[in-house]
Write a protein that holds these residues in place. Structure first.
Motif, mmCIF file in Angstrom:
data_model
loop_
_atom_site.group_PDB
_atom_site.id
_atom_site.type_symbol
_atom_site.label_atom_id
_atom_site.label_comp_id
_atom_site.label_asym_id
_atom_site.label_seq_id
_atom_site.Cartn_x
_atom_site.Cartn_y
_atom_site.Cartn_z
ATOM 1 N N THR A 178 0.724 -1.110 0.390
ATOM 2 C CA THR A 178 0.078 0.217 0.262
ATOM 3 C C THR A 178 0.584 0.954 0.112
ATOM 4 O O THR A 178 1.133 2.111 -0.995
ATOM 5 C CB THR A 178 -0.739 0.164 1.079
ATOM 6 N N SER A 179 2.137 1.220 1.059
ATOM 7 C CA SER A 179 2.820 2.883 0.178
ATOM 8 C C SER A 179 3.578 2.717 -0.113
ATOM 9 O O SER A 179 3.442 3.926 -0.568
ATOM 10 C CB SER A 179 3.952 2.632 1.895
ATOM 11 N N ALA A 180 3.414 1.801 -1.176
ATOM 12 C CA ALA A 180 4.561 1.686 -2.279
ATOM 13 C C ALA A 180 3.477 1.847 -2.947
ATOM 14 O O ALA A 180 4.630 2.938 -4.000
ATOM 15 C CB ALA A 180 5.237 0.405 -2.502
ATOM 16 N N PHE A 181 2.892 1.646 -3.466
ATOM 17 C CA PHE A 181 1.927 1.947 -4.557
ATOM 18 C C PHE A 181 1.187 3.909 -4.389
ATOM 19 O O PHE A 181 1.194 4.024 -5.727
ATOM 20 C CB PHE A 181 0.466 0.866 -3.898
ATOM 21 N N ARG A 182 0.892 4.115 -2.752
ATOM 22 C CA ARG A 182 0.492 5.574 -2.857
ATOM 23 C C ARG A 182 1.736 6.322 -3.409
ATOM 24 O O ARG A 182 1.833 7.716 -3.495
ATOM 25 C CB ARG A 182 0.127 5.669 -1.630
ATOM 26 N N ARG A 183 2.715 5.851 -3.963
ATOM 27 C CA ARG A 183 4.082 6.964 -4.063
ATOM 28 C C ARG A 183 3.463 7.061 -5.304
ATOM 29 O O ARG A 183 3.992 8.569 -6.026
ATOM 30 C CB ARG A 183 5.203 6.577 -4.357
ATOM 31 N N GLY A 184 2.828 6.990 -6.036
ATOM 32 C CA GLY A 184 2.685 7.043 -7.426
ATOM 33 C C GLY A 184 3.393 7.403 -8.748
ATOM 34 O O GLY A 184 2.986 7.461 -9.915
ATOM 35 N N LEU A 185 4.535 6.060 -8.234
ATOM 36 C CA LEU A 185 5.363 5.346 -9.389
ATOM 37 C C LEU A 185 4.829 4.394 -10.008
ATOM 38 O O LEU A 185 6.643 4.029 -10.980
ATOM 39 C CB LEU A 185 6.672 6.144 -8.436
ATOM 40 N N GLY A 186 4.124 3.482 -9.720
ATOM 41 C CA GLY A 186 4.259 2.079 -10.122
ATOM 42 C C GLY A 186 4.946 1.297 -8.957
ATOM 43 O O GLY A 186 5.642 2.407 -8.030
ATOM 44 N N VAL A 187 4.545 0.743 -9.286
ATOM 45 C CA VAL A 187 5.415 -1.016 -8.632
ATOM 46 C C VAL A 187 5.921 -1.642 -9.863
ATOM 47 O O VAL A 187 5.416 -1.878 -9.991
ATOM 48 C CB VAL A 187 4.916 -1.341 -7.140
ATOM 49 N N VAL B 197 15.547 3.579 -13.802
ATOM 50 C CA VAL B 197 15.101 4.500 -14.154
ATOM 51 C C VAL B 197 13.773 5.555 -13.861
ATOM 52 O O VAL B 197 13.372 6.366 -13.550
ATOM 53 C CB VAL B 197 14.991 3.897 -15.378
ATOM 54 N N SER B 198 12.916 4.425 -13.338
ATOM 55 C CA SER B 198 11.571 4.745 -12.678
ATOM 56 C C SER B 198 11.682 5.690 -11.510
ATOM 57 O O SER B 198 10.032 6.431 -12.144
ATOM 58 C CB SER B 198 10.803 3.616 -13.316
ATOM 59 N N GLY B 199 12.147 5.400 -10.878
ATOM 60 C CA GLY B 199 11.762 5.788 -9.089
ATOM 61 C C GLY B 199 10.661 4.822 -7.999
ATOM 62 O O GLY B 199 10.246 5.006 -7.483
ATOM 63 N N ALA B 200 10.301 3.793 -9.546
ATOM 64 C CA ALA B 200 9.299 2.650 -9.133
ATOM 65 C C ALA B 200 9.990 2.120 -7.714
ATOM 66 O O ALA B 200 10.907 1.446 -7.803
ATOM 67 C CB ALA B 200 8.822 2.120 -10.077
ATOM 68 N N PRO B 201 9.632 1.972 -6.488
ATOM 69 C CA PRO B 201 9.541 0.909 -5.745
ATOM 70 C C PRO B 201 9.962 -0.110 -5.914
ATOM 71 O O PRO B 201 8.902 -0.645 -6.514
ATOM 72 C CB PRO B 201 9.270 1.698 -4.235
#
Length: 315
Positions: free
Chosen positions: A133-142, A252-256
């Motif tokens: 949930t915390s990773a998804f809420r960053r808005g950068l994809g997962v 590259v994407s910043g996604a966690p």
């Protein structure tokens, strides 16, 4: 004219007789592979036409039969069990080898049931869902990293139902396109999208665009396909290599990166174990990539040590 017809028939028989041994060899060779199209057709037929009692209880026998005719895979499973648990008594080891094949057949059957018209539906318990949930809420994809564990395919539809996440699973193309088509059909019917590639998936796919739409990209890390760049790590104290692609994509994407591993707990029931997110800077150095690779591997090792009979690493 009669003689001409007889000769044609005789020639046809000769051709058939010559071709029959090669067909039988191809059939037997396919049956000796865990990804056989024949095994999948058998499961698909059983799920489609079999009674409930057969569908629920036959996977154990089916799994034992698969294990009995796959000596190379049995040896690989035994090596994996020793890797996770150390050497034990012969009886204990072969009992767990049997459990691996039973779990494999059970998960395969569940996947076909989920994509069928049967009323049974996948259910799952997300353990430590706050990490996703915390990773998804960053808005950068997962970026979900996972392994060939019990019901790994169940995680995608369950995460999709809980978080409304658009999950894309990236895999190499299978050996047999017919088997791949059968399996993909079941995945598609439960809303799981697959992307098959021949080489390094992260080098050729528009995954960045998917992540920027706040999508989820899922990649298995317990196998390093030929030609793919990897990072050296240790798994259970032994040298191992994990794909570097997910790490570079995260940078590259910043996604966690979120390690997610699944295990089967019962008929159509799964537990999804979610680990804390791992982040990388935009331009990571070699040491930072190594640290992230070790973190991912440590989470995988923790799960596999607790669930060694749900690891379907047959290579």
């Amino acid at each position: 004219m009669i003689r001409y017809g007889v000769r044609r028939q005789g020639a046809a028989r000769t051709s058939t007789n010559v071709d029959l041994p090669s067909r039988l060899r191809a059939l037997l060779d396919d049956l000796r592979r865990h990804d056989s199209v024949l095994w999948r057709r058998a499961v698909d037929a059983g799920v489609t036409y079999g009674p409930d009692l057969l569908v629920r209880h036959s996977p154990a026998l089916f799994g034992l039969a698969v294990g009995a005719v796959l000596p190379e895979q049995r040896r690989a499973v035994r090596r994996n069990l020793r890797l996770a648990l150390g050497e034990r008594g012969t009886l204990d080891e072969y009992r767990d080898v049997a459990r691996v094949f039973i779990n494999f057949a059970s998960c395969l059957t569940d996947a076909f049931i989920a994509g069928s018209s049967r009323p049974d539906r996948l259910t799952g318990l997300c353990v430590n869902d706050e990490h996703f949930t915390s990773a998804f809420r960053r808005g950068l994809g997962v970026i979900v990293v996972t392994a060939h564990t019990g019901g790994w395919q169940a995680a995608a539809p369950l995460l999709r139902s809980v978080h409304a996440a658009d999950v894309l699973i990236v895999m190499q193309r299978e050996r047999d396109e017919r088997a791949q088509a059968i399996q993909d059909g079941t995945r598609d019917r439960v809303g799981v999208r697959m992307q098959h590639v021949a080489d390094d998936p992260l080098a050729v796919l528009p995954l960045l665009a998917h992540l920027r739409r706040q999508g989820v990209v899922a990649i298995q890390i317990d196998r390093l396909p030929s030609g793919m760049r990897g990072r050296d790590v240790e798994l259970f104290g032994r040298p191992w290599r994990v794909p570097e692609g997910p790490l570079q994509l995260a940078a590259v994407s910043g996604a966690p990166i979120v390690p997610v591993f699944t295990r089967r707990t019962g008929f159509m029931e799964y537990e999804i174990c979610i680990a804390p997110p791992i982040s990388l800077p935009r331009r990571p150095g070699s040491s930072e990539l190594d640290v992230a690779a070790r973190q991912i591997t440590a989470e995988m090792e923790r799960f596999l040590r607790d669930n060694p009979t749900q690891w379907f690493h047959f290579e």
